[in-house]
Design an enzyme around this catalytic site. Structure first.
Site, PDB file in Angstrom:
ATOM      1  N   SER A  98       0.723  -1.241   0.008  1.00  0.00           N
ATOM      2  CA  SER A  98       0.052   0.046   0.020  1.00  0.00           C
ATOM      3  C   SER A  98       0.903   1.140  -0.020  1.00  0.00           C
ATOM      4  O   SER A  98       1.979   1.178   0.546  1.00  0.00           O
ATOM      5  CB  SER A  98      -0.813  -0.018   1.394  1.00  0.00           C
ATOM      6  N   CYS A 130      -3.609  -4.479  -8.067  1.00  0.00           N
ATOM      7  CA  CYS A 130      -3.496  -3.356  -8.164  1.00  0.00           C
ATOM      8  C   CYS A 130      -3.642  -2.585  -9.514  1.00  0.00           C
ATOM      9  O   CYS A 130      -3.480  -1.513  -9.806  1.00  0.00           O
ATOM     10  CB  CYS A 130      -1.698  -3.067  -7.913  1.00  0.00           C
ATOM     11  N   GLU A 186      -8.159   4.072  -2.558  1.00  0.00           N
ATOM     12  CA  GLU A 186      -7.998   2.874  -3.185  1.00  0.00           C
ATOM     13  C   GLU A 186      -8.864   1.840  -2.290  1.00  0.00           C
ATOM     14  O   GLU A 186      -8.754   1.843  -1.030  1.00  0.00           O
ATOM     15  CB  GLU A 186      -6.687   2.357  -3.186  1.00  0.00           C
TER      16      GLU A 186
HETATM   17  P1  NAD Z   1       0.519  -3.814   2.824  1.00  0.00           P
HETATM   18  O1  NAD Z   1       1.107  -2.409   2.648  1.00  0.00           O
HETATM   19  O2  NAD Z   1      -0.408  -3.914   3.977  1.00  0.00           O
HETATM   20  O3  NAD Z   1       1.595  -4.886   3.220  1.00  0.00           O
HETATM   21  C1  NAD Z   1       2.767  -5.222   2.019  1.00  0.00           C
HETATM   22  C2  NAD Z   1       3.880  -5.784   2.807  1.00  0.00           C
HETATM   23  O4  NAD Z   1       4.149  -4.778   3.843  1.00  0.00           O
HETATM   24  C3  NAD Z   1       3.566  -6.945   3.711  1.00  0.00           C
HETATM   25  O5  NAD Z   1       4.695  -7.854   3.535  1.00  0.00           O
HETATM   26  C4  NAD Z   1       3.524  -6.344   5.066  1.00  0.00           C
HETATM   27  O6  NAD Z   1       3.711  -7.486   5.967  1.00  0.00           O
HETATM   28  C5  NAD Z   1       4.374  -5.217   5.101  1.00  0.00           C
HETATM   29  N1  NAD Z   1       3.785  -4.391   6.182  1.00  0.00           N
HETATM   30  C6  NAD Z   1       2.692  -4.073   6.754  1.00  0.00           C
HETATM   31  N2  NAD Z   1       2.554  -2.985   7.408  1.00  0.00           N
HETATM   32  C7  NAD Z   1       3.754  -2.564   7.678  1.00  0.00           C
HETATM   33  C8  NAD Z   1       4.393  -1.473   8.549  1.00  0.00           C
HETATM   34  N3  NAD Z   1       3.763  -0.878   9.138  1.00  0.00           N
HETATM   35  N4  NAD Z   1       5.810  -1.202   8.395  1.00  0.00           N
HETATM   36  C9  NAD Z   1       6.600  -2.045   7.375  1.00  0.00           C
HETATM   37  N5  NAD Z   1       5.914  -3.203   6.819  1.00  0.00           N
HETATM   38  C10 NAD Z   1       4.605  -3.364   6.706  1.00  0.00           C
HETATM   39  O7  NAD Z   1      -0.070  -4.318   1.583  1.00  0.00           O
HETATM   40  P2  NAD Z   1      -1.257  -5.520   1.329  1.00  0.00           P
HETATM   41  O8  NAD Z   1      -2.456  -5.037   1.971  1.00  0.00           O
HETATM   42  O9  NAD Z   1      -0.364  -6.663   1.896  1.00  0.00           O
HETATM   43  O10 NAD Z   1      -1.439  -5.404  -0.361  1.00  0.00           O
HETATM   44  C11 NAD Z   1      -2.345  -4.634  -0.883  1.00  0.00           C
HETATM   45  C12 NAD Z   1      -1.755  -3.390  -1.394  1.00  0.00           C
HETATM   46  O11 NAD Z   1      -0.507  -3.386  -2.288  1.00  0.00           O
HETATM   47  C13 NAD Z   1      -2.483  -2.399  -2.314  1.00  0.00           C
HETATM   48  O12 NAD Z   1      -2.433  -1.126  -1.963  1.00  0.00           O
HETATM   49  C14 NAD Z   1      -2.168  -2.790  -3.687  1.00  0.00           C
HETATM   50  O13 NAD Z   1      -2.563  -1.698  -4.508  1.00  0.00           O
HETATM   51  C15 NAD Z   1      -0.765  -2.857  -3.507  1.00  0.00           C
HETATM   52  N6  NAD Z   1       0.038  -3.242  -4.658  1.00  0.00           N
HETATM   53  C16 NAD Z   1       0.459  -2.887  -5.473  1.00  0.00           C
HETATM   54  C17 NAD Z   1       1.105  -3.250  -6.644  1.00  0.00           C
HETATM   55  C18 NAD Z   1       2.021  -2.235  -7.587  1.00  0.00           C
HETATM   56  O14 NAD Z   1       2.625  -2.895  -8.268  1.00  0.00           O
HETATM   57  N7  NAD Z   1       1.860  -1.102  -7.587  1.00  0.00           N
HETATM   58  C19 NAD Z   1       1.037  -4.576  -6.847  1.00  0.00           C
HETATM   59  C20 NAD Z   1       0.476  -5.471  -5.986  1.00  0.00           C
HETATM   60  C21 NAD Z   1      -0.250  -4.643  -4.705  1.00  0.00           C
END
Ligand code: NAD
Length: 496
Positions: free
Chosen positions: A227, A282, A382
């Site tokens: 995210s 995404c 989003e």
């Molecule tokens: P997220 O940001 O919650 O988690 C992603 C990763 O970050 C995970 O491995 C998680 O353990 C880690 N994380 C979570 N909180 C954290 C923190 N406070 N500090 C450090 N690390 C932390 O995302 P999600 O819910 O797993 O995935 C969905 C999001 O990913 C959506 O926003 C989507 O748009 C995005 N996404 C983007 C793409 C792209 O190519 N731009 C591709 C796939 C997904």
């Protein structure tokens, strides 16, 4: 006893001693099926130490041997991907065919990485000055961290690790704690393919593991996908110490429909791109920007298709599965409540869906909203679920201005039969990946994946040539081999 998904370090499962775990659900059943270990400091250090120890030997392993191992991985993956798809469906919830599709897109990057000897070639210029040659080479970085989101537990890690490994780096993958098992399956496959100990490690965990990788001086680079708030944090933390970083964030993707478009194609595309993987992509389309007078006719066509969609357990041949957790399901449903408050019209309401699956599953059916105010959070944020919004505009220019005013710039698409309008759109739109009559324009592996604005922090996108550059450092060498005619002092730059 509850199964615990553990770490993979030194080519074997390592049981966590941290005492901290998080639940892993089967979203179609709505029950906790496993727990995932959350690493502590000692486990983070062990993974980094393993990767660090493996680097000197792996980076000096011949290109031919590295290529052969990546090729073996590709062959094993191709022949056994059905197993991986089942794992993905059981933890993420997406339907089996979609899980297979994600693996196939990841496999493309593995196939691209098999060509690493060609991709790492440098240049050679003879006699740049008399008797002096200049040439360039690319070298591996060292230990690299890959931190991935829940929505593509196989494909997103495969955007990065095949190239990183082929280029001679050693990798620590920190998968999403929501669907962690795919990472271990892929780790075992690397071992079966002949990858030496320590070259590919999996560290299960949460923020503590992520921070451990970000702040370790032994980790040379970070590839992150998730995210936007976390992507920004990752980028800023890496920037503090000059760590190489590519940090891909969230999205809000629009589809611009011009009045001359083929509305049957548009309606099919809106359904596929809006509700595929329950909108947890995404590159999902979440807003259809309809240039009037097409909106009413288009809505009719979309609704008739929505009525035929089957939401249910991804193992039962349904079109759309559940959302990943109950919490996420409730968050997405909350946007439908908000849409009504903000004056939008709920044309199809997925909150009451009758799913073909367990009553406890995290269900939310496909939802269509019309007349969504662009000031509403339903439009600006989003949602990451099966909620498609229609926004009506009067002209092409108004549509483009609206899309360009957004905070994200991941993907977009235009639907039209006017080549001139499409050409203007590809030039004027401020978005990293653009589709022309293609709703989800995910570039193939030999191009690079990444958005603009809040969808990507850092300068380098995933895979393709940019991916090879991210995982290697360039070096230019100027060389002179003495011959008997050499001699003399010259304090200036050589001129001839
Ligand atoms: P997220 O940001 O919650 O988690 C992603 C990763 O970050 C995970 O491995 C998680 O353990 C880690 N994380 C979570 N909180 C954290 C923190 N406070 N500090 C450090 N690390 C932390 O995302 P999600 O819910 O797993 O995935 C969905 C999001 O990913 C959506 O926003 C989507 O748009 C995005 N996404 C983007 C793409 C792209 O190519 N731009 C591709 C796939 C997904």
């Amino acid at each position: 006893m509850t199964k615990v998904v553990n770490h993979w370090i030194d080519n074997k499962i390592v049981e966590s001693k941290s005492g901290r775990t998080a639940p892993v659900y089967d979203p179609a059943l709505g029950v906790e099926t496993k727990r995932v270990a959350l690493a502590n400091g000692a486990e983070i250090s062990a993974a980094i130490a393993s990767a660090k120890k493996a680097f000197p030997s792996w980076s000096q392993t011949s290109l031919a041997k590295r290529q052969a191992i990546v090729f073996n991985f590709r062959e094993l993956l191709n022949s056994r991907k059905g197993e991986l798809a089942e794992i993905i469906t059981s933890e993420h919830g997406k339907v089996l065919s979609d899980a297979l599709g994600e693996i196939t897109r990841g496999q493309e990057v593995v196939e691209f990485a098999v060509g690493i000897p060609h991709l790492m070639k440098g240049f050679y210029s003879e006699n740049v000055s008399t008797g002096v040659d200049v040439y360039s080479t690319r070298q591996a970085l060292g230990v690299v961290g890959v931190i991935s989101p829940f929505n593509f537990p196989a494909m997103v890690p495969m955007w990065f690790f095949p190239i990183a490994i082929a280029a001679g780096n050693t990798v620590i993958l920190k998968p999403s704690e929501k669907d962690p098992s795919a990472s271990l399956w892929m780790a075992q496959l690397w071992k079966d393919a002949g990858l030496p100990d320590g070259v590919f490690n999996v560290l299960q965990g949460d923020k503590e593991s992520v921070d451990g990788l970000l702040h370790s001086p032994d980790v040379e680079a970070i590839s992150f996908v998730g995210s936007t708030p976390i992507a920004r944090y990752i980028y800023e933390e890496c920037a503090k110490t000059g760590k190489r970083v590519q940090s891909l964030g969230g999205a809000k993707n629009h589809m611009l429909v011009l009045p001359d478009a083929d509305l049957e194609l548009v309606a099919d595309s809106a359904i596929n791109a809006g509700f595929g993987s329950a909108g947890e992509r995404c590159m999902a389309i979440s807003v259809v920007v309809a240039v009037e007078p097409v909106a009413d006719v288009l809505i009719e066509k979309i609704v008739s298709r929505m009525n035929k969609l089957r939401t249910g357990d991804g193992r039962r041949g349904c079109d759309m599965g559940p959302l990943v957790t109950r919490e996420h399901r409730d968050k997405v449903a909350g946007y439908i409540d908000l849409a009504t408050k903000d004056g939008a019209k709920v044309v199809v309401d997925g909150r009451g869906v009758k799913a073909d699956g367990d009553a406890n599953g995290f269900w939310l059916g496909p939802t269509l909203l019309d007349a969504v105010p662009t000031t509403s959070k339903v439009y600006t944020e989003e949602i990451f679920g099966p909620v498609l919004s229609i926004v009506r505009v009067k002209s092409y220019d108004e549509g483009v201005a609206l899309i360009n005013s957004g905070a994200f710039g991941n993907g977009t698409a235009i639907f039209t039969n006017d080549g001139g309008a499409a050409r203007r759109f590809q030039n004027e739109i401020q978005v990293g990946m653009v589709g022309i009559n293609v709703p989800i324009p995910v570039p193939v592996a030999y191009y690079s994946f990444g958005g603009w604005k809040n969808s990507l922090f850092g300068d380098t996108k995933a895979h393709g040539v940019e991916g090879v550059h991210f995982f290697t450092r360039g070096k230019a060498i100027t060389s002179r081999w003495l011959d008997p005619s050499h001699g003399g002092i010259n304090l200036g730059f050589p001129q001839n």
